[in-house]
Every structure is written in C-alpha cells, then in structure tokens.
Design an enzyme around this catalytic site. Structure first.
Site, PDB file in Angstrom:
ATOM      1  N   ASP A 188       6.291  -0.588  -1.839  1.00  8.74           N
ATOM      2  CA  ASP A 188       6.191  -0.424  -0.386  1.00  8.74           C
ATOM      3  C   ASP A 188       7.538  -0.652   0.304  1.00  8.74           C
ATOM      4  OD1 ASP A 188       3.626  -0.691  -1.479  1.00  8.74           O
ATOM      5  OD2 ASP A 188       2.809  -1.513   0.374  1.00  8.74           O
ATOM      6  N   HIS A 242       7.599   0.076   4.165  1.00 12.54           N
ATOM      7  CA  HIS A 242       7.049  -0.364   5.456  1.00 12.54           C
ATOM      8  C   HIS A 242       8.078  -0.456   6.580  1.00 12.54           C
ATOM      9  CE1 HIS A 242       2.850  -0.864   4.644  1.00 12.54           C
ATOM     10  NE2 HIS A 242       3.087  -1.570   3.555  1.00 12.54           N
ATOM     11  N   ASP A 298       3.702   4.109   1.157  1.00 12.56           N
ATOM     12  CA  ASP A 298       3.818   3.139   2.254  1.00 12.56           C
ATOM     13  C   ASP A 298       5.265   3.020   2.738  1.00 12.56           C
ATOM     14  OD1 ASP A 298       1.129   2.726   2.258  1.00 12.56           O
ATOM     15  OD2 ASP A 298       1.211   0.549   1.984  1.00 12.56           O
ATOM     16  N   ASN A 340      -1.481   4.397   1.239  1.00 13.01           N
ATOM     17  CA  ASN A 340      -2.624   4.370   2.162  1.00 13.01           C
ATOM     18  C   ASN A 340      -2.188   4.426   3.626  1.00 13.01           C
ATOM     19  OD1 ASN A 340      -1.666   1.602   1.692  1.00 13.01           O
ATOM     20  ND2 ASN A 340      -3.348   0.972   3.017  1.00 13.01           N
ATOM     21  N   HIS A 341      -0.932   4.068   3.929  1.00 10.66           N
ATOM     22  CA  HIS A 341      -0.459   4.115   5.317  1.00 10.66           C
ATOM     23  C   HIS A 341       0.035   5.496   5.731  1.00 10.66           C
ATOM     24  CE1 HIS A 341      -0.491   0.009   7.088  1.00 10.66           C
ATOM     25  NE2 HIS A 341      -0.672  -0.327   5.822  1.00 10.66           N
ATOM     26  N   HIS A 361       1.188  -1.565  -3.184  1.00 10.61           N
ATOM     27  CA  HIS A 361       0.034  -1.851  -2.310  1.00 10.61           C
ATOM     28  C   HIS A 361      -0.163  -3.318  -1.941  1.00 10.61           C
ATOM     29  CE1 HIS A 361      -3.518  -0.681  -0.223  1.00 10.61           C
ATOM     30  NE2 HIS A 361      -4.395  -1.075  -1.121  1.00 10.61           N
TER      31      HIS A 361
END
Length: 554
Positions: free
Chosen positions: A119, A121, A147, A179-180, A310
């Site tokens: 990730d 982010h 992500d 998932n984002h 994740h």
C-alpha cells in the site's frame, strides 16, 4: 492689538503640527520571542522550497527525446514542490496509461527479478523514498499490489507519477488493483475531495475509469500469487481469476471482492477451527482465510506462496507459517506506507526477489507538507473554535446577569403606552398576568436552550477539526481521552503509544463504508443527537430553570 493666526490656533492642532517625528522602523524585519530577527521577505525555513504555483507549459511537461511521454524528472520535482498540472496534461497521463492497463489480462505474469510493493495511500514523499530503496524504475522491475490513493493527502500525485511510469515502462512496471481503487471508497475517504480541490470532477471520473482497467492479480516467477487482499472460497484455480469481468465497480461479495478485501485469520497457522473461510467481521465484507485454505490452494495450483498487502504492519512486512511440503512461508504481507496516517509509527518495506533469493528492504517515513483535514483553509478550520468561545461567552453573560438588570428590563417592557385602554376586571387581570408570566418563562427557556444548542454544535465541530487523523477512541466512547483534544494533532499522536493502539483506534476506517443513503441517515441522526444533547446538559437545564423562574417572578 490683534492676535496673529498662530495665537488663535487650537492647542490640539498645534500639538499635532509640532509632534515629534515617529522613529523609523523597518517592517521587513520581524523580531521573534527569542530575540532573533528574521526577514519578512524570506522563507523562515530556507531549506524547504516554496510551493510551485504555476502550471507548466507543454514544453516543460513533455520529454524532449520522447515527445509523446511526460518528462519524469520534471514531474517528480514538480510534485515534490506541490505543483499541479493543467487539466489537459492530467487527463493525458490518465487516459494514456488506462489504454495500456486495458490491454493487460486479469492475471498478469511477471518474471524475476522484481521488487514487490504494498500500500502507498497517497504518501507521495514516501513513494519517492521507496524508489530510492527499491531502485530506479528505469532499470528495476516493479510490481505494486494496489491502494495508491486515499487517507494520505498526496494521492493524485502518487497516481499521476505511477501512471506516468507505466507509460514509460509498460513491460517492467506493473500495477494491480486494491480495494481503495473504486468509487465507493474514494468518495467516502479523501481521494474524491482531493481531486476536486486540486483539479476538478472530470479528473476524478477519469481516475475511476482507470481504476476499472487495473489487473486483479499476478503470478510472479511462476511461483507466487500476488494480490491485494487474498483468497476466496470461490477461487479454486487460476483460471477463476482469468474469467472475471474486471471492468466495473467492485461488488460487495464474490470472487472479485474477496481478491481485494479478504484477510488471513488473526490466529493464522494456529487455528482451532477446521473451517477454511469465515466471515470477515472486521472489514464488514468478504472472508478471513485459514492456513489450511492457503496450503490447499498452493498445492492444487503448484505454487510456492501468496504475497499480498492490505494490512499495515509494524515492521513493514510479515511472514506467516511455513508450508509442510516446501518449508517456505505460505503467506507474506507487505506494506509500503511508513508512519501510516502520520500516527502508526510503522516502518515500510519492499520485497526484492532475485536469483531465487528474497530480500526485505525497510525504510522510514520522509518529511512532507502539512494539510489541514479535508483540505480546509485555516479560516474555515478555525470558525468552530471562535463559535464555541462566543457561545460560551453568551452563557457566561447570562450567569452574571443580576436581578436588578432583569428588573430594569421588566420596567421597560411594562412601560405604559400612549393609548389609554379600559381598565380590566380583577379576575381578567390575574389570568392575563399568569398567562404572560408563563409565556415569558417559555421564551426565556427557548432562548437559553438555543444558546446551549449552538454551544454544543460548535463544540462538536471543534472536536472534528481537532481529530485530524480520523481516529476513534479505542474505549468505544467515540471521544478521545480527556484533555487530548485541547492539544490538537500533537495530543492525538501522544495519546497513541504504540502501533497496536493506532490499529485499534483506526479499525472502523478499515471496514467497507456504508452506502450513501445509510450515511445520510446516520448523519441526520447524529445531527439530531447533537441538537438534543443540550437538553440533557444539566448545567444548561439549571441555567434555564434559574433564569426563567427568576425573571417570571419579577
């Protein structure tokens, strides 16, 4: 003898005319509390570059040698200085990269050597550190597990730079979906707001189209399944992934959902149950999968291990229990966002696989510019603080209001009018007086209750402004420990003593967000609770009764 004009001059005018000249003062110099002087024309922290406030020309944007590709060196430095592109330049990167992503399979195949990343982010400055640790993308193959956006405040910069790298290196830089990367989460968290703040809704919609084109999984070196979340009860063979229609918003259940959302069990490798999959109550969707579920999948598909992202990890990665057949970790989690949300205090890591040797490279967070929550300007952010203090002042003024002041107000209100009215009877006068007292009592009550409601609303808004990390209290009270909010962001950070504390505080934000209709219903209910909370405030109730009774009795 007549007086001259100077003798008749007013002394005040004469004093103004003959006043001493004000001492000269250099307003370009500011003296700080410690006595040191700084120039108001220079940056106080000179080693931090000023933000780039200009939109680059196409000559700057495009590479000299490859005129159909963006200049990576320019983009990197421009984004480091918080620079922005034109709408046309932004859409060019997104759409050109999307065309490449669309041509790729659901399940891509990646050879070694490769650097695997978790990730990101929206932590752009840490992404730059990642490339320092992992190697130059020009001569290093990369596989990102999704992500890229949300939670951090530099998501669009991360996306544009990674998408630009994809344009340059379509066969050595690979991007999977997390998932984002969907409309539901980016609308709920920060990415949509960031896009509309820095660019416009058109850029955001182009990003959503690009998310739908991202591949779902990868087979690395014909040995490892690489995916964002993990396994699914509907995943039996690799062909199951190849059969998915990925060009859509991810559903809330099914194989595509599980690839993005599932997690290993908390007691992975030492489960007491024989179940391979159980409902994921932490995420609110998908499943937890067991050690036996992973081992069965690996054996059936002749694979060595599953590599996923994740979940934030304290040291940036985690190796799970080894398989009995190969002695290799059955599962690995990699997380590449250091000091996640500026409060986790975790390290980040990348996984380098070369010549059948796996190395983990860890790195710490890098300094970055500060943004107020939800990209607010300082005036909007400060209004609830001012409003709360003003309403507190109003209540304090009521508390010091004397009986004489109330009596004076009564005299003014009861002053006789110019028009004479017939004298009422004694019974009528008494009844009217009782009605008037009760009416005035209710008016006073309503006014004080209104002030109480205003005070409560501003108090809640102020707490939201200070809760910059979107974290909720682990005690379940929805409030941070007493006194923490008074210290703002620093107080919140100090209240979080460990990585585990941060994860517990942030657990609600790891769930699948509610639908828009449910969110509106929840927001309305929360607003009603705030408005009604003043009625349960004993201090306000006491104030209401005391002043209503006092004034009505005068």
């Amino acid at each position: 003898m007549t007086s001259g004009p100077h003798n008749l001059e007013d002394p005040i005018v004469r004093a103004i005319r003959q006043k001493n000249q004000a001492p000269s003062h250099d307003f370009t110099i500011f003296v700080q509390e410690d006595g040191s002087s700084v120039s108001t024309l220079d940056r106080v922290v000179k080693n931090v570059q000023a933000p780039a406030t200009y939109i680059p020309t196409d000559v700057e944007f495009f590479d000299i040698n490859e005129p159909d590709k963006p200049d990576l060196h320019f983009l990197r430095n421009h984004f480091i200085r918080e620079g922005r592109l034109s709408e046309e330049q932004t859409l060019y990167i997104i759409k050109k990269a999307t065309e490449i992503l669309k041509s790729e399979d659901n399940l891509i195949e990646v050879d070694a050597p490769v650097t695997v990343c978790g990730d990101i982010h929206g932590q752009y400055y840490d992404l730059m550190k990642l490339f320092e640790v992992g190697g130059n993308p020009a001569n290093t193959q990369y596989l990102f597990l999704g992500d890229y956006v949300d939670r951090g405040y530099f998501s669009i910069e991360c996306l544009l730079y990674l998408w630009a790298l994809k344009i340059w290196y379509p066969k050595t830089l690979w991007l999977l979906r997390g998932n984002h990367e969907c409309a539901h989460l980016t609308d709920y968290f920060t990415f949509k707001l960031e896009c509309t703040h820095k660019y416009n809704i058109k850029v955001y919609e182009a990003c959503l189209q690009s998310f739908n084109a991202l591949p779902l999984a990868a087979i690395m070196n014909k040995q490892f399944l690489c995916v964002h979340g993990g396994l699914s009860p509907e995943l039996h063979t690799l062909n199951d992934i190849r059969m998915i229609n990925r060009f859509c918003e991810p559903p809330t259940h099914g194989l595509m959902c599980d690839l993005l959302w599932s997690d290993p069990l908390e007691d992975f490798g030492s489960e007491k149950s024989n179940k391979h999959f159980i409902h994921n109550n932490v995420r609110g969707c998908s499943y937890f999968y067991s050690y036996q579920a992973v081992c069965t999948f690996l054996e059936n598909n002749n694979l060595l291990s599953v590599i996923r992202a994740h979940e934030a990890q304290d040291v940036g990665y985690r190796m799970y229990r080894k398989t009995k057949t190969t002695g290799f970790p059955s599962l690995m989690t990699i997380f590449s966002a250091p000091n996640y949300l500026d409060v986790y205090n975790n390290k980040a890591a990348v996984l380098k696989y070369e010549n059948n040797v796996m190395n983990i490279r860890q790195f710490n967070c890098s300094p970055h510019p500060y943004w107020l929550p939800n990209f607010m300007d300082v005036f909007t952010w400060s209004l609830p603080f001012v409003g709360e203090k003003v309403s507190e002042m109003l209540i304090s003024m009521l508390n010091i209001c004397s009986k004489e002041e109330l009596y004076e107000t009564d005299l003014k209100e009861s002053a006789p009018t110019q028009h004479k009215q017939p004298a009422p009877s004694e019974n009528e006068n008494k009844a009217d007086q009782e009605i008037d007292i009760e009416a005035r009592r209710q008016i006073i009550k309503n006014k004080i209750m209104a002030i109480g409601r205003i005070s409560r609303v501003f108090s809640v808004l102020r707490e939201e402004r200070e809760s910059v990390s979107e974290l909720k209290n682990v005690s379940g009270t929805q409030r941070l420990p007493a006194g923490t909010l008074m210290l703002g962001a620093e107080g919140i950070k100090n209240a979080i003593n460990s990585f585990d504390d941060a994860r517990k505080l942030d657990i609600q934000n790891e769930r699948l967000p509610p639908s828009n209709s449910r969110r509106r219903s929840t927001d309305l209910k929360a607003f009603e609770e705030v408005m009604n909370s003043s009625e349960d405030d004993t201090s306000i109730d006491h104030l209401v009764e005391r002043f209503a009774d006092k004034k009505s009795s005068l």
